[in-house]
Design a protein around this motif. Structure first.
Motif, PDB file in Angstrom:
ATOM      1  N   PRO A 204       1.045  -9.477  11.287  1.00 15.73           N
ATOM      2  CA  PRO A 204       1.400  -8.271   9.618  1.00 15.73           C
ATOM      3  C   PRO A 204       2.265  -9.169   9.338  1.00 15.73           C
ATOM      4  N   GLN A 205       3.036  -9.770   9.869  1.00 14.49           N
ATOM      5  CA  GLN A 205       4.534 -10.859   9.056  1.00 14.49           C
ATOM      6  C   GLN A 205       3.716 -12.007   8.565  1.00 14.49           C
ATOM      7  N   GLU A 206       2.877 -12.654   8.999  1.00 11.36           N
ATOM      8  CA  GLU A 206       1.385 -13.965   8.323  1.00 11.36           C
ATOM      9  C   GLU A 206       1.510 -12.764   7.544  1.00 11.36           C
ATOM     10  N   TRP A 207       0.726 -12.228   7.478  1.00 13.10           N
ATOM     11  CA  TRP A 207      -0.570 -11.488   6.037  1.00 13.10           C
ATOM     12  C   TRP A 207       0.723 -11.242   4.900  1.00 13.10           C
ATOM     13  N   GLY A 208       1.224 -10.990   5.356  1.00 12.57           N
ATOM     14  CA  GLY A 208       2.151 -10.320   4.453  1.00 12.57           C
ATOM     15  C   GLY A 208       2.987 -11.748   3.762  1.00 12.57           C
ATOM     16  N   ASN A 209       3.332 -12.794   3.700  1.00 14.04           N
ATOM     17  CA  ASN A 209       3.504 -13.914   3.995  1.00 14.04           C
ATOM     18  C   ASN A 209       3.192 -14.619   3.026  1.00 14.04           C
ATOM     19  N   GLN A 247      -1.527  -6.290   6.296  1.00 17.38           N
ATOM     20  CA  GLN A 247      -1.278  -7.329   5.227  1.00 17.38           C
ATOM     21  C   GLN A 247      -0.320  -6.538   4.369  1.00 17.38           C
ATOM     22  N   TRP A 248      -0.353  -4.953   4.019  1.00 11.51           N
ATOM     23  CA  TRP A 248      -0.303  -4.486   2.872  1.00 11.51           C
ATOM     24  C   TRP A 248       1.245  -3.477   3.421  1.00 11.51           C
ATOM     25  N   THR A 249       0.924  -3.241   4.573  1.00 10.61           N
ATOM     26  CA  THR A 249       2.008  -2.131   4.963  1.00 10.61           C
ATOM     27  C   THR A 249       3.352  -3.030   5.338  1.00 10.61           C
ATOM     28  N   ASN A 275       3.149   6.319   1.082  1.00 15.58           N
ATOM     29  CA  ASN A 275       2.303   6.978  -0.300  1.00 15.58           C
ATOM     30  C   ASN A 275       1.749   5.346  -0.533  1.00 15.58           C
ATOM     31  N   GLN A 276       2.006   4.354  -0.389  1.00 19.55           N
ATOM     32  CA  GLN A 276       1.545   3.477  -0.341  1.00 19.55           C
ATOM     33  C   GLN A 276       0.628   2.684  -0.166  1.00 19.55           C
ATOM     34  N   VAL A 277       0.225   3.251   1.113  1.00 19.40           N
ATOM     35  CA  VAL A 277      -1.213   1.981   1.538  1.00 19.40           C
ATOM     36  C   VAL A 277      -1.490   3.437   2.156  1.00 19.40           C
ATOM     37  N   GLU A 278      -3.143   3.553   2.598  1.00 20.39           N
ATOM     38  CA  GLU A 278      -4.317   4.329   2.418  1.00 20.39           C
ATOM     39  C   GLU A 278      -5.292   3.503   3.458  1.00 20.39           C
ATOM     40  N   ALA A 279      -5.828   3.903   4.721  1.00 19.74           N
ATOM     41  CA  ALA A 279      -7.630   3.169   5.063  1.00 19.74           C
ATOM     42  C   ALA A 279      -8.585   4.098   5.253  1.00 19.74           C
ATOM     43  N   TYR A 280      -9.574   3.834   5.090  1.00 15.89           N
ATOM     44  CA  TYR A 280     -10.497   5.135   5.510  1.00 15.89           C
ATOM     45  C   TYR A 280     -11.542   4.606   6.484  1.00 15.89           C
ATOM     46  N   SER A 281     -11.690   4.633   8.172  1.00 18.50           N
ATOM     47  CA  SER A 281     -12.943   4.150   8.486  1.00 18.50           C
ATOM     48  C   SER A 281     -13.941   5.342   8.110  1.00 18.50           C
ATOM     49  N   ILE A 282     -15.306   4.598   7.628  1.00 16.40           N
ATOM     50  CA  ILE A 282     -15.767   5.872   7.361  1.00 16.40           C
ATOM     51  C   ILE A 282     -17.079   5.355   8.640  1.00 16.40           C
TER      52      ILE A 282
END
Length: 420
Positions: A204-209, A247-249, A275-282
């Motif tokens: 996550p930190q690598e993605w966030g960076n 990444q976004w969290t 309330n910043q990130v939400e993910a849908y698995s369809i």
């Protein structure tokens, strides 16, 4: 006499305008319009815009981006954003990518220029489109949003990373994290590190960076992100949804554990991270999003639809009767759409599923896209309104490979219809 009346009318309009009163003009049917000369365009992109006839003084702006091999007009016809714009008064920008990438024309999410704020290529072109709409149509700079499918979902991640001061939220369908592709050679098809096998795996930190490095020194608010992916997607692996979430969290400093989970619709499993990130698995969906009702869910996340569509057809307020006439390897299908509710339906899109082996070759009284699988029929100008208790008739001609069954699973503006 005619010249005198014309001059007098012009004077009256001018006086009313100076007084702050805008005289009523005859209603016109909104349509998709191509815009040229919209500003700096290093990606050499084409721009189409849909401006609804009824809108507030400062309408929201939604940038809606197609998948590889598609186009702005194609995404206009094949998605529900324009019909929702008619209902809720926002402007939709439909960019058309011009970069060839093996799958047809795709949005550039792989070049060095596309990964740097102000670096050039498609992201700069898209920001120019937003600026043009803000200046030309008075769009609200505090309500600019991005969404897209596949290549467009990938570009949604790009735009929110590069221009957090322009976009307030995004909804990425079947996308990948920002900076997933190393270069043009890493972009599909081929042996991509990003989408090959199970997909690229970083912390996550690598993605966030990577997001933080896209706009060094930025300390302002970040746009919130909604992410969608089908569990059976093999073209852009479903595992990349988790990488996007990470990444976004991390960008928001949130835990990887969702704060809530639910199932808004059958097969839609949603995980929320504050309330910043939400993910849908369809569940069971392949590389085929967005499907019916998902555009409205994105708009609710953006805040354009406040707490839900204020004027939706409620369950049980639509019915569809399908009649098929088949021969050898061809058929015609007539669909009677009835408003069984008590309020008029203004602007509609009917989603349905074709039987396997069927392909639409032509149609009438609606625009149909795509021609196979799950199809969306959008109203024509003359039948956009369905009064209570009234029906509209549409239809199409198709070829088949032996299965001449009627279409099934009808939803009108995201709501399931009864059949009979």
């Amino acid at each position: 006499m005619t010249t005198r009346r014309t001059t007098l009318s012009a004077i009256i309009i001018a006086v009313l305008t100076l007084a702050g009163v805008v005289p009523a003009t005859p209603a016109s049917a909104a349509s998709l319009v191509e815009v040229t000369g919209f500003g700096d365009n290093p990606g050499r992109m084409r721009m189409h815009v849909y401006v609804p006839d009824t809108r507030p003084a400062k309408p929201a702006i939604v940038v809606a981006m197609h998948g590889c091999g598609g186009s702005g007009p194609g995404f206009y016809s094949g998605s529900e954003f324009a019909s929702l714009a008619d209902r809720h008064g926002f402007i939709v920008i439909y960019p058309s990518a011009q970069q060839e990438a093996g799958f047809g024309k795709c949005f550039d999410t792989w070049s060095d220029a596309a990964k740097r704020r102000g670096g050039g290529s498609d992201p700069v072109s898209i920001v120019s489109m937003v600026t043009h709409v803000r200046q030309r149509h008075g769009g609200d700079p505090d309500r600019v949003f991005a969404t897209g499918s596949s290549s467009g979902g990938m570009m949604t991640n790009e735009m929110l990373a590069l221009y957090p001061d322009v976009f307030k939220a995004g909804a990425a369908f079947m996308g990948v994290p920002f900076h997933c592709f190393a270069n043009a050679a890493d972009y599909p098809p081929g042996s991509s590190r990003c989408t090959g096998g199970g997909g690229l795996n970083r912390t996550p930190q690598e993605w966030g960076n990577l997001v933080r490095q896209a706009y060094p020194g930025y300390t302002g608010p970040r746009p919130k992100m909604q992410l969608w992916h089908g569990t059976a997607d093999t073209l852009v692996p479903y595992s990349l949804l988790q990488e996007e979430v990470e990444q976004w969290t991390d960008v928001f400093g949130l835990s990887q554990t969702p704060t809530s989970t639910d199932t808004p619709r059958t097969g839609w499993n949603r995980s929320r991270y504050s309330n910043q990130v939400e993910a849908y698995s369809i569940q069971g969906a392949g590389h085929s999003l967005p499907s019916s009702g998902m555009a409205a869910a994105a708009l609710e996340f953006f805040g354009i639809i406040g707490g839900g569509d204020p004027n939706p057809p409620t369950p049980g307020t639509c019915a569809v009767k399908a009649t098929v006439n088949a021969w050898n390897n061809g058929l015609t299908a007539n669909l009677a759409i009835t408003n069984t509710g008590t309020a008029a339906i203004n602007g509609w899109s009917l989603a349905f599923t074709l039987a396997g082996g069927q392909t639409i070759t032509s149609g009438w009284n609606a625009a149909y896209s795509p021609s196979t699988g799950q199809v969306t029929a959008r109203n024509a100008g003359h039948n956009a309104t369905i009064p209570p208790g009234r029906s509209v008739d549409i239809g199409f001609q198709a070829v088949h490979t032996g299965n001449a069954a009627a279409p099934s699973s009808f939803t009108l503006n995201g709501t399931a219809c009864s059949t009979g």
